[in-house]
Scaffold this motif. Structure first.
Motif, PDB file in Angstrom:
ATOM      1  N   ASN A  63       0.825  -1.211   0.000  1.00  0.00           N
ATOM      2  CA  ASN A  63       0.000   0.000   0.000  1.00  0.00           C
ATOM      3  C   ASN A  63       0.854   1.254   0.000  1.00  0.00           C
ATOM      4  O   ASN A  63       0.501   2.252  -0.624  1.00  0.00           O
ATOM      5  CB  ASN A  63      -0.928   0.007   1.221  1.00  0.00           C
ATOM      6  N   ALA A  64       1.988   1.190   0.710  1.00  0.00           N
ATOM      7  CA  ALA A  64       2.875   2.344   0.717  1.00  0.00           C
ATOM      8  C   ALA A  64       3.446   2.574  -0.677  1.00  0.00           C
ATOM      9  O   ALA A  64       3.551   3.712  -1.133  1.00  0.00           O
ATOM     10  CB  ALA A  64       3.994   2.124   1.728  1.00  0.00           C
TER      11      ALA A  64
ATOM     12  N   PRO B  82      -1.037   5.843   1.752  1.00  0.00           N
ATOM     13  CA  PRO B  82      -0.317   5.817   3.032  1.00  0.00           C
ATOM     14  C   PRO B  82      -1.194   5.386   4.217  1.00  0.00           C
ATOM     15  O   PRO B  82      -0.706   4.718   5.123  1.00  0.00           O
ATOM     16  CB  PRO B  82       0.159   7.251   3.206  1.00  0.00           C
ATOM     17  N   PHE B  83      -2.454   5.730   4.199  1.00  0.00           N
ATOM     18  CA  PHE B  83      -3.259   5.430   5.385  1.00  0.00           C
ATOM     19  C   PHE B  83      -3.602   3.959   5.465  1.00  0.00           C
ATOM     20  O   PHE B  83      -3.615   3.383   6.541  1.00  0.00           O
ATOM     21  CB  PHE B  83      -4.484   6.340   5.441  1.00  0.00           C
ATOM     22  N   ARG B  84      -3.809   3.358   4.299  1.00  0.00           N
ATOM     23  CA  ARG B  84      -4.000   1.899   4.320  1.00  0.00           C
ATOM     24  C   ARG B  84      -2.716   1.209   4.778  1.00  0.00           C
ATOM     25  O   ARG B  84      -2.751   0.219   5.512  1.00  0.00           O
ATOM     26  CB  ARG B  84      -4.375   1.405   2.917  1.00  0.00           C
ATOM     27  N   ALA B  85      -1.585   1.774   4.351  1.00  0.00           N
ATOM     28  CA  ALA B  85      -0.307   1.197   4.775  1.00  0.00           C
ATOM     29  C   ALA B  85      -0.174   1.271   6.292  1.00  0.00           C
ATOM     30  O   ALA B  85       0.239   0.308   6.957  1.00  0.00           O
ATOM     31  CB  ALA B  85       0.843   1.941   4.116  1.00  0.00           C
ATOM     32  N   MET B  86      -0.565   2.431   6.844  1.00  0.00           N
ATOM     33  CA  MET B  86      -0.441   2.593   8.290  1.00  0.00           C
ATOM     34  C   MET B  86      -1.395   1.643   9.025  1.00  0.00           C
ATOM     35  O   MET B  86      -1.065   1.106  10.085  1.00  0.00           O
ATOM     36  CB  MET B  86      -0.739   4.042   8.689  1.00  0.00           C
TER      37      MET B  86
ATOM     38  N   CYS C  59       6.197   6.175   2.111  1.00  0.00           N
ATOM     39  CA  CYS C  59       4.933   6.873   1.858  1.00  0.00           C
ATOM     40  C   CYS C  59       5.193   8.300   1.415  1.00  0.00           C
ATOM     41  O   CYS C  59       4.563   8.820   0.485  1.00  0.00           O
ATOM     42  CB  CYS C  59       4.086   6.889   3.128  1.00  0.00           C
ATOM     43  N   TRP C  60       6.157   8.930   2.072  1.00  0.00           N
ATOM     44  CA  TRP C  60       6.441  10.329   1.749  1.00  0.00           C
ATOM     45  C   TRP C  60       6.993  10.459   0.331  1.00  0.00           C
ATOM     46  O   TRP C  60       6.585  11.316  -0.437  1.00  0.00           O
ATOM     47  CB  TRP C  60       7.427  10.903   2.769  1.00  0.00           C
ATOM     48  N   ASP C  61       7.927   9.544  -0.004  1.00  0.00           N
ATOM     49  CA  ASP C  61       8.495   9.550  -1.351  1.00  0.00           C
ATOM     50  C   ASP C  61       7.394   9.415  -2.406  1.00  0.00           C
ATOM     51  O   ASP C  61       7.383  10.126  -3.412  1.00  0.00           O
ATOM     52  CB  ASP C  61       9.481   8.394  -1.509  1.00  0.00           C
TER      53      ASP C  61
END
Lengths: 427, 637
Positions: free
Chosen positions: A171-172, A177-181, A205-207
């Motif tokens: 997901n990231a 990003p939120f699914r990754a978290m 996620c930021w990248d």
């Protein structure tokens, strides 16, 4: 697309064969999963399927599952398994669940591979990016990995953690990003140690966010958001568990406390059990702290050093976890080995692949034999098994270290293109 | 998959790389240098030459290409990596180290603990109160008798730990032989005693008897009361007679107290006093102390019936216990508690090493005296060990021999068939009356042992129990005295209440002394071993024990014996718990040198790369600082 179709169909067939094979074993050779469930290489005190059944038995009878000190897994696994029909130890539905998880992992790994993050991240593009594997190949490598198969058949609950970690990464990589978290929170909730993956995952996620959006993305802002969502999700899981356990926080000490204080020294493939059998009692706490810090210490250094390839940080950390965790099993190794083929392009730069592979093969064949000699035949002692786990860890750390070296060399060659293909030496 | 062309040099690399294997910080810190390689013409040059030329660039024959300077961001990155490891060490590692290896030493009141052994704290004194009731005497005479008795007693009693005070007390109305209450002068009491605060050790009743020519002593079997019956005697003679009577009753107790003080406290006065005690009393006390079990608040009594045949298979154990044992256990309940169980083990013969011999003359089987110690078949008889977790077990074994061996007795003992095993229990051989089996015509043992058959055996068990519990038998009839008149001697041992009270005092003193020595040892231990931890629990146990010691001492001073025993027991238990605290002894055998062995494996592989990395960074910063300053001075000059 049309050109690729026949290849895809062939690969799809291979994947289907892996799935059907697992189900056939579950359905027609139930002795094999039963045998694997009891193996110390597959089941640790915190992931054992047998212990899960003990907890489930108590949970269904409205007794606290942590009563008796056998069960140390996350409480939310209990309602999930109690919903599955056929709760006997050999149940096709359980086998189906684990097979589906493997399939989902393979799918997520394929997504990660297809995104190309491994070869070209935001800050770094490997000069060798042409030789990467595609997603289907990665799925096949994962599904036919003997360690993956053994973990699936042994039904160790670390499969849930692995699935959560793989989905957090996929997901990231695909920019959600939120699914990754959420997935990382689930993994951390289940096994605690994956929370150490937060820094590289946040970088990833930021990248992705920076790459996608044209306007500037505030790093601090995003970090705050990610941290907040991670902790919100973890708190949500903890609260749900609190409700499931009927308003008792007992599970915190029975699960996370167990991970931290390592009271059960059942042999496993890791390095902790023998050490803590031998250590003087008065130094036990100190070395517990040291061992855990040793695990934590890599996160900062690796994140800084390989900042340009966050996915590689995650890969390396997964390898280190599989070596230095208190209760590692081969399913942790299977997770690391699932990520390794993403870096096929740097394989030519590695120097000890042959040695590492042979050492790991040697250890994985001799390990069960030595365990049998020690426990059942009585003709060996604990040192036999411990020696082979040392060899196993040596092989793994060679692989991890060598990959790290290869990636650094890959980065350096971008800087110094004239050095490509030449021997180097450390000064 | 190997890198193309592994050269000679590369083969040396693994050693360097994996010296600190598993600690990847080595790689992390060193991999920086990969970029600094100066050996660009490696393929053409021999490795050794290359090294030489790298070391001595001035002498190098071929012009060497210098490595490009490190980029500032690479330098900064390396600093950051090293700092990140050090941050974990400093901010997490050091607190963990401090938290987990610091030794918690709760403050113990060492001074107070040592005061008890130095004797500066309260010394136990057990003053005895004797209440004299003299209903037959007029007030003046009674006072005179008591005064004389006290004077005589003071000269006789040389044991400072147990002063005896005789007081004239108000009696409850007692009846003379005709059923009339004795006349009593209400103004005759010197002091007003509160019977709640002081427990008199003895009520001595001076009873006039018409036909008595000398003093006669008789005990009331159910209370601490003695009647001294006197005839036509002077008050002086009566007083000294009463004094020596009292002294004789408590002489053995004093010897017992002195024995304990001399043994456990190295008390010189007690040892000197013990020297003056007649030899036979001393040996009797030594024997009694050796027989008796150590004090415990709970004893387990096990009564076992063993027989080599199938019968008897039942016995009237419950009624036997009820009539013989339970009166004593309930009387003892002021000192200890008892749990009782019983078992029957048929087909259990004595040890196979024992061979009794037939005495055809008396038609009996005899056991050799030297065999008695091996009689218990420890291998096969299920007897619980006398050391238990919650109190010792006292075993009583009743052995019914096979019909062919009946009667079985001990040789040269006049038919004696029981013996006592010190600090373990007692054995009694019961020879039940045989009857002829209707079917076989053989003599056989009855199936059931009734109360009457068991009676002699349980009488023996009772006396064995009393001596195993250390109950004294004062006064001894054969005691010598220093008075001119022969003192009256009782015909039987003094009654149970007196003996129990004596035992209470003996136990209290011995527990008190034990507690003192335990606390002293603990104080010495903790001061001499500064590396052992002292948990908070130990400190609180010690202070509880100390305050109970104080209370014991003051209860003893006030002659409140039951209370004193309670405090002494608690003090003793607390001190034992404190001394044997598990977490404290864990590190006793762990000298500081061993810590090197524990820390070195950690500091070697982890510490060396960390320290080297830090040292290199610091050195580089110093070099940069120096060059910056040199440049600064150069610019200004």
């Amino acid at each position: 697309m049309t050109v690729n179709m026949p290849i895809d169909r062939r690969k799809a067939l291979v994947i289907a064969a892996a799935i059907v094979g697992r189900i056939l074993v579950f359905a027609f050779f139930p002795q094999l999963p039963e045998l694997l469930t009891g193996q110390v290489e597959v089941s640790t005190p915190v992931t054992s399927y047998k212990r899960l059944q003990e907890g489930l038995f108590l949970y269904i009878r409205d007794v606290s599952p942590y009563e008796g000190g056998i069960f140390h897994q996350a409480p939310l696994l209990l309602p999930l398994f109690s919903l599955l029909p056929g709760r006997s130890s050999i149940s096709l539905t359980t086998g189906l669940l684990y097979t589906l998880m493997d399939l989902a992992n393979a799918n997520a790994l394929a997504k990660i591979a297809d995104s190309g993050e491994a070869v070209s991240s935001r800050l770094f593009t490997s000069p060798r990016k042409g030789t990467r594997l595609d997603g289907a190949a990665l799925s096949i490598a994962y599904l036919f990995n003997p360690f993956t198969i053994a973990g699936c058949l042994g039904r160790s609950t670390s499969a849930f953690t692995n699935t959560a970690i793989v989905h957090a990464v996929s997901n990231a990589v695909t920019g959600s990003p939120f699914r990754a978290m959420f997935a990382l929170a689930l993994a951390s909730y289940l096994s605690m140690y994956p929370i150490l993956l937060f820094p590289p995952l946040a970088l990833l996620c930021w990248d992705q966010a920076v790459q996608k959006s044209n306007q500037k993305v505030g790093g601090l802002n995003m970090g705050m958001n990610l941290t907040a969502s991670l902790f919100a999700c973890i708190n949500g899981f903890l609260w749900l568990s609190f409700m499931v356990m009927g308003g008792s926080w007992e599970f915190l000490s029975a699960t996370y406390g167990f991970h931290l204080s390592v009271p059960d020294l059942t042999p496993n493939v890791g390095l902790w059990w023998y050490f803590f059998i031998e250590i003087f009692d008065s130094f036990r706490e100190f070395f517990l702290g040291t061992f855990w810090l040793q695990l934590v210490a890599y996160v900062g250094g690796l994140t800084l050093r390989v900042r340009r390839q966050p996915l590689f940080i995650i890969t390396t950390l997964l390898g280190l976890f599989a070596i230095f965790k208190p209760y590692p099993s081969i399913s942790d190794v299977s997770l690391y080995l699932a990520f390794v083929p993403l870096y096929k392009h740097i394989f030519p730069l590695m120097r000890y692949t042959f040695i590492a592979t042979s050492v790991m093969l040697y250890a994985s064949l001799l390990g069960p034999a030595f365990y049998h000699l020690w426990i059942y035949a009585g003709s060996g002692n604990a040192n036999f098994f411990y020696a082979i786990t040392l060899v196993w860890s040596l092989g793994l750390s060679m692989l991890v270290g060598d990959m790290l070296f290869a990636v650094l060399r890959d980065e350096w060659e971008v800087e110094r293109p004239e050095m490509k293909g030449k021997e180097i030496k450390r000064i | 998959m190997l890198s193309n062309g592994v050269s000679q040099k590369c083969k040396n690399d693994p050693k360097e790389y994996w010296a600190g294997l598993g600690f990847l910080c080595v790689i992390m810190a060193s991999s920086e240098d990969v970029g600094n390689d100066d050996d660009t013409e490696q393929k053409s040059t021999q490795p050794e030459e290359a090294k030489k030329s790298a070391n001595k660039p001035g002498i190098a024959t071929t012009a060497k290409k210098q490595p490009p300077p490190e980029k500032p961001e690479a330098v900064w990155l390396r600093t950051k990596v090293i700092l990140s490891f050090w941050a974990v060490v400093v901010f997490l590692g050091l607190p963990v180290w401090w938290q987990t290896t610091s030794i918690y030493r709760a403050r113990l009141p060492i001074q107070q603990m040592l005061e008890w052994s130095e004797g500066t704290a309260c010394q136990p004194v057990l003053p005895l109160e004797i209440w004299v009731v003299s209903p037959g005497l007029v007030c003046e005479d009674a006072r005179h008798v008591v005064q004389i008795a006290q004077e005589v007693l003071d000269t006789m009693n040389t044991f400072p730990v147990q002063p005896i005070r005789i007081r004239l007390a108000k009696s409850r109305p007692i009846n003379d032989s005709k059923g009339q209450p004795f006349a009593e002068d209400p103004a005759c009491f010197l002091e007003d005693y509160d019977p709640q605060s002081r427990h008199p050790a003895l009520h001595l009743h001076l009873v006039p008897g018409e036909d008595a020519t000398e003093l006669q002593l008789s005990f009331d079997p159910h209370s601490a009361r003695a009647d001294l019956i006197y005839g036509e005697v002077s008050t002086r003679a009566l007083g000294s007679g009463a004094a020596s009577t009292v002294y004789n009753i408590f002489a053995e107790e004093q010897a017992g107290l002195a024995y304990k003080l001399a043994a456990q406290d190295n008390s010189n006065t007690a040892a000197r006093y013990l020297e003056s005690v007649p030899e036979d009393i001393r040996s009797a006390i030594t024997a009694r102390e050796n027989r008796a079990l150590k004090y415990a608040s709970t004893y387990h009594l096990t009564f076992s019936l063993f027989t080599p045949a199938g019968s008897p298979s039942s016995w009237a154990i419950e009624s036997a216990l009820e009539t013989h044992i339970q009166p004593w256990t309930s009387a003892f309940s002021i000192i200890s508690n008892f749990s009782i169980n019983s078992q029957i083990q048929p087909y259990s013969a004595y040890s196979p090493s024992i061979h009794p011999f037939q005495d055809s003359e008396a038609n009996q089987t005899l056991l050799r005296r030297q065999d008695l110690s091996a009689f218990i078949n420890a291998a096969e008889w299920p007897l619980s060990p006398s050391i238990g977790a919650d109190g010792p077990t006292i075993n009583f074994v009743l052995y019914v021999p096979s019909p062919s061996e009946i009667p079985l007795t001990i040789e040269s003992s006049d038919g004696g068939s029981s013996w006592l095993i010190p600090q373990w229990g007692g054995v009694t051989i019961l020879n039940p009356p045989l009857h002829t089996n209707e079917l076989t015509g053989q003599p056989s043992v009855p199936r059931h042992l009734d109360l009457d058959t068991l009676h002699p055996a349980f009488e023996t068990f009772t006396s064995q129990l009393l001596s195993l519990l250390g109950l004294p038998t004062t006064p001894q009839p054969q005691m010598t005295t220093t008075t001119t008149r022969r003192p009256p001697s009782p015909t039987a041992p003094s009654p149970a209440p007196l003996r129990l009270a004596t035992l209470t005092r003996l136990r209290t003193l011995s527990l008190h002394l034990l507690t003192r020595s335990t606390l002293t040892s603990l104080a010495h231990l903790t001061t001499s071993l500064p590396s052992i931890p002292i948990p908070h629990r130990v400190a609180s146990l010690v202070s509880a024990s100390l305050s109970d010691l104080d209370r014991t001492c003051s209860s003893l001073h006030a002659s409140r014996w039951g209370e004193a025993l309670g405090h002494a027991t608690r003090a003793w238990q607390d001190s034992e718990k404190a001394f044997f605290e598990k977490s404290m002894v864990g590190q006793v055998y762990f000298p500081d040198e061993h810590k090197v062995a524990v820390y070195l494996p950690l500091l070697g592989p982890v510490g060396v790369p960390l320290l080297l990395g830090l040292a290199r960074e610091v050195a580089r910063y110093f070099a940069r600082f120096r060059s910056w300053r040199a440049r600064g001075t150069g610019a200004s000059g």
